[in-house]
Scaffold this motif. Structure first.
Motif, short mmCIF file in Angstrom:
data_model
loop_
_atom_site.label_atom_id
_atom_site.label_comp_id
_atom_site.label_asym_id
_atom_site.label_seq_id
_atom_site.Cartn_x
_atom_site.Cartn_y
_atom_site.Cartn_z
N ASP A 1 9.21 29.51 34.18
CA ASP A 1 8.70 29.03 32.89
C ASP A 1 9.89 28.82 31.96
O ASP A 1 10.46 29.78 31.45
CB ASP A 1 7.73 30.04 32.30
N LEU A 2 10.25 27.56 31.79
CA LEU A 2 11.35 27.21 30.88
C LEU A 2 10.83 26.35 29.74
O LEU A 2 11.56 25.53 29.18
CB LEU A 2 12.45 26.47 31.65
N SER A 3 9.56 26.54 29.41
CA SER A 3 8.96 25.74 28.34
C SER A 3 9.68 25.99 27.02
O SER A 3 9.94 27.11 26.63
CB SER A 3 7.48 26.10 28.21
N GLY A 4 10.01 24.89 26.36
CA GLY A 4 10.68 24.98 25.06
C GLY A 4 12.14 25.35 25.13
O GLY A 4 12.80 25.52 24.10
N ALA A 5 12.71 25.49 26.34
CA ALA A 5 14.11 25.89 26.48
C ALA A 5 15.05 24.78 26.04
O ALA A 5 14.75 23.59 26.17
CB ALA A 5 14.41 26.27 27.93
N ASN A 6 16.21 25.15 25.52
CA ASN A 6 17.23 24.18 25.13
C ASN A 6 18.24 24.04 26.26
O ASN A 6 19.09 24.91 26.46
CB ASN A 6 17.93 24.62 23.85
#
Length: 273
Positions: A96-101
């Motif tokens: 889950d890398l949702s919203g990661a920069n």
């Protein structure tokens, strides 16, 4: 009178055991302590100990109440842990890398299959030859992202904006590309079974695309270069092909019956008026 006598004897007995005066005992027995008064409506010894039901009913007294529920698993801390896993293992399938920069990140050849990258920032990231099969990229930012040779089969790229993205030799088999804006990019690769309905492919170079079958219904292909492309069985219902180049493209004769074809270069080289 018997009751008063019994009470006097009880107080005398307690005085001998505890050494307290009768006045102190009377004061203590006449008013319950605040803790007992809050815990139970009675003053019995058993009621002073809360039952398991009372403990469960009081959120502040349970350990479970302080712990997050399974529904809150996708928290910033869990994303941070998956980012650490990505950095450590150079792979993170199912993460889950949702919203990661991940802007400007070097992720060539990395395994990100089934990863959740929704709302992530992937601007200018290098994902050449990356495995993104089944990944969720909805609402991600992919401006200038390099995806040459990447496998995005069955991935969700719904409503993405791919301005200046590099998409050469890409695998988009069965991918969801509804309403995606390609910003005039050059595309090559396998688009078989991909859903491009409503996509903005205006002024896009699709000359090296294989899309058999897929749907381009309602897509904007105005000014697009489709010369020599394999478009057998593609659904062009309601598509805008005005000024598009279809010279030598492979498609069925009636495939364009319900498409807009103003000034379109047809497969045989003629220009549709």
């Amino acid at each position: 009178m018997l009751k008063n006598l019994s009470l006097a004897l009880s107080i005398t007995t307690l005085t001998l055991i505890t050494g307290c005066s009768s006045e102190e005992i009377k004061a203590n027995t006449s008013s319950p302590t605040p803790e007992i008064a809050v815990a139970t409506p009675t003053q019995t010894t058993e009621a002073a100990s809360p039952t398991p039901e009372t403990v469960v009913a009081t959120p502040t007294q349970t350990t479970e109440a302080a712990s997050p529920t399974p529904e809150t698993a996708a928290t910033p801390s869990s994303v941070s842990k998956d980012l650490e896993r990505l950095q450590r293992n150079k792979a993170c399938p199912g993460c889950d890398l949702s919203g990661a920069n991940l802007a400007d990140a070097k992720l060539e050849g990395i395994d990100l299959s089934r990863v959740n990258l929704s709302n992530a920032n992937l601007d200018r990231a290098n994902l050449s030859r990356a495995r993104l099969k089944g990944a969720n990229l909805s609402n991600a930012s992919l401006n200038g992202t390099v995806l040459n040779g990447a496998d995005l089969s069955d991935a969700n790229l719904n409503s993405l904006i791919l301005n200046k993205a590099e998409l050469n030799n890409i695998y988009l088999i069965g991918a969801n590309l509804k309403d995606t804006k390609f910003g005039g990019a050059k595309l090559s690769g396998d688009f078989s079974k991909a859903d491009l309905s409503g996509a903005d492919l205006s002024d896009t170079d699709l000359s090296d695309v294989s899309a058999n079958p897929s749907t381009l219904s309602g897509a904007n292909l105005s000014g697009a270069n489709l010369s020599g492309a394999n478009l057998i069985n593609v659904n062009f219902t309601g598509a805008n092909l005005n000024k598009a180049n279809l010279k030598s493209a492979k498609l069925y004769p009636n495939a364009l019956a319900q498409a807009q074809l103003k000034e379109t270069i047809m497969p045989d080289g003629t220009i549709q008026k």
